[in-house]
Scaffold this motif. Structure first.
Motif, PDB file in Angstrom:
ATOM      1  N   ASP A  20       2.661  11.841   2.438  1.00  0.00           N
ATOM      2  CA  ASP A  20       1.862  10.694   2.915  1.00  0.00           C
ATOM      3  C   ASP A  20       0.433  10.787   2.372  1.00  0.00           C
ATOM      4  O   ASP A  20      -0.123   9.800   1.878  1.00  0.00           O
ATOM      5  CB  ASP A  20       1.826  10.649   4.451  1.00  0.00           C
ATOM      6  N   GLU A  23       0.279   9.951  -1.272  1.00  0.00           N
ATOM      7  CA  GLU A  23       0.292   8.499  -1.498  1.00  0.00           C
ATOM      8  C   GLU A  23      -1.107   7.903  -1.282  1.00  0.00           C
ATOM      9  O   GLU A  23      -1.626   7.186  -2.146  1.00  0.00           O
ATOM     10  CB  GLU A  23       1.308   7.853  -0.539  1.00  0.00           C
ATOM     11  N   THR A  26      -3.641   9.202  -3.949  1.00  0.00           N
ATOM     12  CA  THR A  26      -3.391   8.650  -5.288  1.00  0.00           C
ATOM     13  C   THR A  26      -3.864   7.195  -5.349  1.00  0.00           C
ATOM     14  O   THR A  26      -4.497   6.782  -6.329  1.00  0.00           O
ATOM     15  CB  THR A  26      -1.886   8.751  -5.642  1.00  0.00           C
ATOM     16  N   LYS A  27      -3.587   6.443  -4.285  1.00  0.00           N
ATOM     17  CA  LYS A  27      -4.055   5.047  -4.261  1.00  0.00           C
ATOM     18  C   LYS A  27      -5.582   4.992  -4.276  1.00  0.00           C
ATOM     19  O   LYS A  27      -6.184   4.167  -4.967  1.00  0.00           O
ATOM     20  CB  LYS A  27      -3.488   4.322  -3.032  1.00  0.00           C
ATOM     21  N   LYS A  74       6.141  11.537  -5.365  1.00  0.00           N
ATOM     22  CA  LYS A  74       5.635  10.329  -4.693  1.00  0.00           C
ATOM     23  C   LYS A  74       4.380   9.838  -5.427  1.00  0.00           C
ATOM     24  O   LYS A  74       4.232   8.661  -5.745  1.00  0.00           O
ATOM     25  CB  LYS A  74       5.306  10.673  -3.229  1.00  0.00           C
ATOM     26  N   ALA A  75       3.462  10.785  -5.692  1.00  0.00           N
ATOM     27  CA  ALA A  75       2.208  10.431  -6.367  1.00  0.00           C
ATOM     28  C   ALA A  75       2.493   9.871  -7.766  1.00  0.00           C
ATOM     29  O   ALA A  75       1.908   8.858  -8.173  1.00  0.00           O
ATOM     30  CB  ALA A  75       1.307  11.654  -6.453  1.00  0.00           C
ATOM     31  N   GLU A  77       5.154   8.416  -8.846  1.00  0.00           N
ATOM     32  CA  GLU A  77       5.798   7.103  -8.725  1.00  0.00           C
ATOM     33  C   GLU A  77       4.706   6.014  -8.642  1.00  0.00           C
ATOM     34  O   GLU A  77       4.789   4.980  -9.292  1.00  0.00           O
ATOM     35  CB  GLU A  77       6.603   7.148  -7.435  1.00  0.00           C
ATOM     36  N   ILE A  78       3.676   6.293  -7.843  1.00  0.00           N
ATOM     37  CA  ILE A  78       2.576   5.328  -7.685  1.00  0.00           C
ATOM     38  C   ILE A  78       1.766   5.237  -8.988  1.00  0.00           C
ATOM     39  O   ILE A  78       1.305   4.173  -9.392  1.00  0.00           O
ATOM     40  CB  ILE A  78       1.657   5.753  -6.514  1.00  0.00           C
ATOM     41  N   LEU A  79       1.639   6.397  -9.651  1.00  0.00           N
ATOM     42  CA  LEU A  79       0.823   6.470 -10.874  1.00  0.00           C
ATOM     43  C   LEU A  79       1.521   5.901 -12.115  1.00  0.00           C
ATOM     44  O   LEU A  79       0.853   5.543 -13.088  1.00  0.00           O
ATOM     45  CB  LEU A  79       0.494   7.920 -11.186  1.00  0.00           C
ATOM     46  N   THR A  82       0.149   2.991 -14.011  1.00  0.00           N
ATOM     47  CA  THR A  82      -1.189   3.280 -14.532  1.00  0.00           C
ATOM     48  C   THR A  82      -1.101   4.213 -15.728  1.00  0.00           C
ATOM     49  O   THR A  82      -1.754   4.009 -16.757  1.00  0.00           O
ATOM     50  CB  THR A  82      -2.065   3.943 -13.440  1.00  0.00           C
TER      51      THR A  82
END
Ligand code: B12
Length: 212
Positions: A20, A23, A26-27, A74-75, A77-79, A82
């Motif tokens: 969590d 996430e 990273t955001k 998780k990180a 995936e968000i990155l 970018t």
């Protein structure tokens, strides 16, 4: 939030296997405009270094490393968008994989994402990839570069097998290698075309090898 605090949170999220926090941090990092490569190298990967050291000293065990990997995934995936949103003009084709017997793939995934961002067509063969599979993909995709990741001293030798196979079959492809136990000296010793310590340097290495 200061960049120092963001880097500290990124590191902490992996160290404490907190998906969590990974996430959220990273955001926050993306929002603060920190380049994706720095988010990985100066934040997340620092946390993974701590995990590696603690695992080494038997202070933590495999489930914790797995938890840290999940937070890292998780990180990433968000990155991913970018990391992959750089200069998109086509530069060449790269086949990447983690060598046979080795299931570590976080670092290789970061390299793949950054190469895509730099404009390369990347074929990721995943973990535990045999020399034959590397060669088949190189031929099928007419790759300019083939990259093999190895995270264990026991699987480093497979990098040499790949160079030997490329030489024996006279395949016109550049070979590059990386992973924690891999070094420039090792890459030189096995006759590879290149080595890089991290994903940002991996892009520079491929650019250099292809004269881009
Ligand atoms: C996370 C991790 C795991 C996760 C992997 C999850 C996944 N999906 O990848 C899990 C929990 C599954 C795991 C399993 C195991 N692991 Co493990 N793991 C790690 C750990 C802690 C971190 C690796 C990592 O992700 N680093 C973060 C990334 C970002 O860094 P990186 O991989 O180095 O990648 C960067 C560079 O190296 C470079 N790079 C990487 N690849 C490439 C490729 C190319 C071509 C280029 C140019 C550059 C490049 O760029 C990347 C980005 O900057 C390491 C410790 C360490 N010091 O590495 C141990 C470590 C690698 N594991 C180890 C071991 C022993 C195992 C197991 C055998 C444990 C067990 N008893 O079952 C199994 C492996 C089974 C197998 N057959 O593969 C040992 C290996 C020891 C050795 N023999 O050398 C280590 C060193 C831990 C230790 N200190 O003992 N592991």
């Amino acid at each position: 939030m200061s960049n120092e605090k963001i880097f500290a949170d990124l590191k902490k999220s992996i160290e404490t296997w907190d998906a969590d926090l990974a996430e959220v941090a990273t955001k926050a990092a993306i929002e603060a405009g920190i380049p994706a490569g720095e988010i990985v190298d100066k934040g997340l990967a620092k946390g993974m270094e701590v995990i590696g050291d603690r695992f080494d000293k038997a202070e933590i065990y495999l489930p914790h490393v797995l938890g840290a990997s999940k937070a890292m995934e998780k990180a990433l995936e968000i990155l991913a968008p970018t990391l992959a949103s750089g200069d998109t003009s086509y530069r060449g084709t790269v086949v990447m994989g983690t060598v046979l017997g080795d299931i570590h793939e976080i670092g290789k995934n970061v390299c793949c994402a950054m190469l895509k961002g730099a404009g390369y067509r990347v074929f990721d063969l995943g973990p535990d990839t045999s020399v034959e599979s590397f060669l088949e993909a190189v031929e099928k995709e007419k790759a300019d570069v083939v990259g093999g990741s190895a995270l264990m001293t026991t699987t480093l030798m497979v990098q040499k097998d790949l160079v030997d196979a490329v030489n024996e079959e006279n395949v016109p492809v550049k070979t590059i290698f990386g992973g924690a136990p891999c070094t420039q000296e090792w890459a030189d010793e096995i006759g590879a075309d290149g080595y890089s310590e991290n994903a940002a340097e991996c892009v520079q290495l491929v650019n250099r090898l292809l004269g881009k």
